[in-house]
Design a protein around this motif. Structure first.
Motif, PDB file in Angstrom:
ATOM      1  N   VAL A 177       0.851  -1.182   0.000  1.00 49.60           N
ATOM      2  CA  VAL A 177       0.000   0.000   0.000  1.00 49.60           C
ATOM      3  C   VAL A 177       0.886   1.232   0.000  1.00 49.60           C
ATOM      4  O   VAL A 177       2.106   1.165   0.193  1.00 49.60           O
ATOM      5  N   THR A 178       0.276   2.399  -0.260  1.00 51.50           N
ATOM      6  CA  THR A 178       0.985   3.681  -0.236  1.00 51.50           C
ATOM      7  C   THR A 178       0.376   4.562   0.839  1.00 51.50           C
ATOM      8  O   THR A 178      -0.845   4.584   1.034  1.00 51.50           O
ATOM      9  N   LYS A 179       1.238   5.297   1.528  1.00 48.34           N
ATOM     10  CA  LYS A 179       0.808   6.187   2.596  1.00 48.34           C
ATOM     11  C   LYS A 179       1.382   7.572   2.358  1.00 48.34           C
ATOM     12  O   LYS A 179       2.500   7.720   1.839  1.00 48.34           O
ATOM     13  N   ALA A 180       0.612   8.575   2.777  1.00 43.34           N
ATOM     14  CA  ALA A 180       1.076   9.952   2.652  1.00 43.34           C
ATOM     15  C   ALA A 180       2.196  10.224   3.655  1.00 43.34           C
ATOM     16  O   ALA A 180       2.269   9.595   4.724  1.00 43.34           O
ATOM     17  N   LEU A 181       3.069  11.123   3.314  1.00 43.25           N
ATOM     18  CA  LEU A 181       4.167  11.484   4.200  1.00 43.25           C
ATOM     19  C   LEU A 181       3.642  12.281   5.385  1.00 43.25           C
ATOM     20  O   LEU A 181       2.678  13.043   5.264  1.00 43.25           O
ATOM     21  N   PRO A 182       4.254  12.149   6.557  1.00 42.27           N
ATOM     22  CA  PRO A 182       3.828  12.928   7.719  1.00 42.27           C
ATOM     23  C   PRO A 182       4.028  14.421   7.494  1.00 42.27           C
ATOM     24  O   PRO A 182       4.832  14.850   6.657  1.00 42.27           O
ATOM     25  N   ASP A 183       3.285  15.213   8.260  1.00 47.15           N
ATOM     26  CA  ASP A 183       3.374  16.666   8.131  1.00 47.15           C
ATOM     27  C   ASP A 183       4.760  17.176   8.483  1.00 47.15           C
ATOM     28  O   ASP A 183       5.259  18.130   7.873  1.00 47.15           O
ATOM     29  N   ALA A 184       5.381  16.551   9.481  1.00 42.25           N
ATOM     30  CA  ALA A 184       6.719  16.997   9.872  1.00 42.25           C
ATOM     31  C   ALA A 184       7.714  16.785   8.743  1.00 42.25           C
ATOM     32  O   ALA A 184       8.564  17.633   8.462  1.00 42.25           O
ATOM     33  N   GLU A 185       7.608  15.664   8.044  1.00 42.19           N
ATOM     34  CA  GLU A 185       8.526  15.394   6.936  1.00 42.19           C
ATOM     35  C   GLU A 185       8.236  16.310   5.751  1.00 42.19           C
ATOM     36  O   GLU A 185       9.161  16.773   5.070  1.00 42.19           O
ATOM     37  N   MET A 186       6.974  16.588   5.498  1.00 47.91           N
ATOM     38  CA  MET A 186       6.631  17.518   4.426  1.00 47.91           C
ATOM     39  C   MET A 186       7.137  18.923   4.733  1.00 47.91           C
ATOM     40  O   MET A 186       7.610  19.642   3.840  1.00 47.91           O
ATOM     41  N   LYS A 187       7.066  19.318   5.993  1.00 49.18           N
ATOM     42  CA  LYS A 187       7.598  20.626   6.372  1.00 49.18           C
ATOM     43  C   LYS A 187       9.103  20.679   6.182  1.00 49.18           C
ATOM     44  O   LYS A 187       9.655  21.684   5.718  1.00 49.18           O
ATOM     45  N   GLN A 188       9.778  19.590   6.509  1.00 47.06           N
ATOM     46  CA  GLN A 188      11.227  19.537   6.304  1.00 47.06           C
ATOM     47  C   GLN A 188      11.577  19.622   4.823  1.00 47.06           C
ATOM     48  O   GLN A 188      12.515  20.317   4.429  1.00 47.06           O
ATOM     49  N   ILE A 189      10.821  18.910   3.987  1.00 45.75           N
ATOM     50  CA  ILE A 189      11.067  18.978   2.538  1.00 45.75           C
ATOM     51  C   ILE A 189      10.832  20.397   2.032  1.00 45.75           C
ATOM     52  O   ILE A 189      11.586  20.904   1.193  1.00 45.75           O
ATOM     53  N   ASN A 190       9.783  21.038   2.525  1.00 44.53           N
ATOM     54  CA  ASN A 190       9.494  22.412   2.118  1.00 44.53           C
ATOM     55  C   ASN A 190      10.639  23.342   2.460  1.00 44.53           C
ATOM     56  O   ASN A 190      11.057  24.183   1.639  1.00 44.53           O
ATOM     57  N   GLU A 191      11.196  23.214   3.656  1.00 47.57           N
ATOM     58  CA  GLU A 191      12.306  24.077   4.060  1.00 47.57           C
ATOM     59  C   GLU A 191      13.553  23.788   3.231  1.00 47.57           C
ATOM     60  O   GLU A 191      14.286  24.714   2.846  1.00 47.57           O
ATOM     61  N   LEU A 192      13.803  22.527   2.942  1.00 52.13           N
ATOM     62  CA  LEU A 192      14.981  22.193   2.140  1.00 52.13           C
ATOM     63  C   LEU A 192      14.866  22.760   0.724  1.00 52.13           C
ATOM     64  O   LEU A 192      15.845  23.270   0.162  1.00 52.13           O
TER      65      LEU A 192
END
Length: 532
Positions: free
Chosen positions: A423-438
């Motif tokens: 199955v596929t799962k969405a990334l956590p909000d904390a990880e998405m925030k980290q990707i956004n900052e990077l």
């Protein structure tokens, strides 16, 4: 003992291989001899045919789509130089593949094929006494032919024709007309021209004709499509190819930095990045001259100072008006004496009580009569200060980034549930925030500049990869190699078949049964080494 001797003599090879072959041939029957002879002749014919086939040249196209005049001239030259050639069904001239480049160079040295057009060689055979009009027409024809030859050197263009409309010069400016040009391109099948190549052809033609503007050059293809109007949004904005390439390189560079950051975290196939850069290529120069208010006199620099002071005493004549008053004085007849007036001495100021004073002003000393004569004085002072001025020269650089826009989509993370199903799962909000900052740091995000960034997390749809290239079995080079291999395999198969099925059985000696092994001479079972 005699039987053993006969058996040994019959089984032992005698003499050299040639004698063995002769003995084997003599032991054959009439039909076997005929079959053996036919097999040998077939093998020889196959070998000779194979040799001739392998020595037959591989024909390749020398030129195609030639005009009748060019084709006849080229064939005549090939016959004069004893170069093997032949004509294909579609009218192409073919020569051996190992001599294609040699023949093309020889023909090119003689200006062939001309493509039905002439160049400046038309000017070499000018007749004496030719008119100016005819000379101008020949020059225009030569220029058109040279431009067409130059355009045909582009790989995607099969043939080209250029038409120039050059007006007659006029002494009147209002009647002056600009020249125009039209270019017809015949492209190879499956090939196209991009906007850069079309712009290059347009500028090539415009730069070859005096006073010809690039906007007055029309380019069409063999289908009548207007190629000179194919423009991109960046081209319509007034950008040239170098500026467009700079924008593309800038976007690719920023996208590469973002990909280098995300690849170790997400993997190479789990993200997509798109960058749009708004670059300012305008260049301006500015000169500013600023005057500020004057400072206090104590802190200002004095350029010049001028003081002017004047004074005068108005003395009017006294006495009875008339002729006697205007007469010159009569010479004195008595001693001249000056009575004491109580006035101060010359050069000294008047004191109170003096009957007659003096006035000193502006360097002028004048007596003051008791009757109160009027006095006028003037004093002028002029001071010039330095002016506070600032001159600033500013030249803005080109290629400044006005705005950056970035869009990043991240795939869902693959996982396995309790049942073992993927199955596929969405990334956590904390990880998405980290990707956004990077991504912000990698792209150089500037809020004051108006940059925008959008990072989305969504599952990717599986798509089949389509190979844009030709399949291996359609590749012309692979087909050529396959033909060569098949040719030699066919030859080897035919030779092996004739040898194994015809020659070898014919040469193999048949063992004759011994007399004692014949049924009439058998005495006991097993005397011939086998059962009766």
């Amino acid at each position: 003992m005699a039987a053993a001797t006969e058996t040994t003599a019959g089984n032992a090879p005698a003499g050299n291989p040639l004698e063995r072959l002769r003995d084997a041939f003599n032991r054959l029957g009439v039909q076997q001899k005929i079959g053996f002879t036919v097999a040998i002749a077939a093998i020889i014919a196959v070998l000779v045919g194979t040799i001739l086939w392998s020595q037959q040249p591989d024909w390749k196209i020398l030129f195609s789509n030639l005009g009748e005049k060019d084709g006849g001239t080229i064939v005549t030259l090939l016959e004069q130089q004893n170069i093997p050639h032949r004509m294909s069904d579609n009218g192409s001239i073919m020569v051996p593949s190992n001599r294609v480049h040699e023949v093309r160079l020889k023909l090119a040295s003689q200006g062939l094929p001309r493509g039905g057009m002439v160049g400046f060689e038309l000017m070499e055979n000018q007749k004496f006494g030719i008119s100016q009009f005819a000379e101008q027409v020949n020059y225009q024809r030569g220029l058109e032919g040279e431009l067409a030859r130059t355009i045909m050197s582009i790989g995607a263009i099969s043939s080209a024709r250029v038409h120039l409309a050059i007006p007659k010069p006029s002494v009147f400016v209002r009647d002056e007309q600009k020249p125009t040009a039209s270019v017809l391109l015949n492209l190879y099948g499956g090939r196209t021209l991009d906007s850069g190549q079309i712009a290059g052809i347009t500028h090539l033609v415009s730069a070859s004709v005096p006073q010809l503007l690039s906007t007055n050059v029309t380019v069409i293809d063999q289908n009548g499509t207007m190629l000179s109007q194919i423009k991109s949004k960046l081209t319509e904005a007034g950008l040239d190819q170098a500026q467009i390439k700079y924008v593309r390189d800038l976007e690719d560079s920023i996208g590469k930095r973002i990909e280098d950051i995300l690849k170790p975290l997400l993997g190479g196939e789990n993200y997509k990045v798109q960058i749009a850069a708004d670059v300012d290529f305008s260049q301006s120069e500015q000169t500013a001259e600023t005057y500020r208010p004057n400072n206090t006199p104590e802190t200002s620099s004095v350029r010049s100072l001028q003081n002017n002071e004047t004074a005068s005493v108005n003395q009017s004549a006294g006495g009875v008006p008339g002729a006697l008053t205007n007469q010159p004085p009569v010479p004195a007849t008595a001693p001249l004496t000056t009575p004491a007036t109580g006035a101060p001495a010359p050069g000294k100021p008047a004191k109170p009580g003096d009957s007659q004073g003096r006035v000193v002003a502006a360097g002028i000393e004048s007596p003051l009569n008791a009757l109160g004569q009027p006095i006028s004085t003037a004093k002028t002072s002029t001071t010039n200060y330095e002016i506070d001025k600032t001159v600033r020269y500013t030249k803005n650089s080109m290629g400044n980034i006005r705005r950056l826009s970035a869009a990043v989509v991240v795939n869902h993370r693959k996982d396995v549930d309790k049942t073992g199903k993927q199955v596929t799962k969405a990334l956590p909000d904390a990880e998405m925030k980290q990707i956004n900052e990077l991504v912000r740091e990698a792209m150089g995000f500037n809020k004051e500049r108006g940059d925008s960034l959008s990072v989305a997390n969504s599952p990717f749809t599986a798509t089949e990869r389509l190979d844009a290239g030709l399949p291996l079995w359609k590749d012309p080079e692979t087909i050529s190699y396959a033909k060569e291999i098949f040719k030699y395999l066919l030859i080897a198969g035919i030779v092996a078949f004739l040898y194994l099925k015809v020659i070898q059985p014919s040469l193999t000696p048949r063992r004759r049964p011994r007399k004692e092994c014949q049924p009439a001479n058998r005495v006991r079972r097993g005397s011939c080494g086998g059962s009766a």
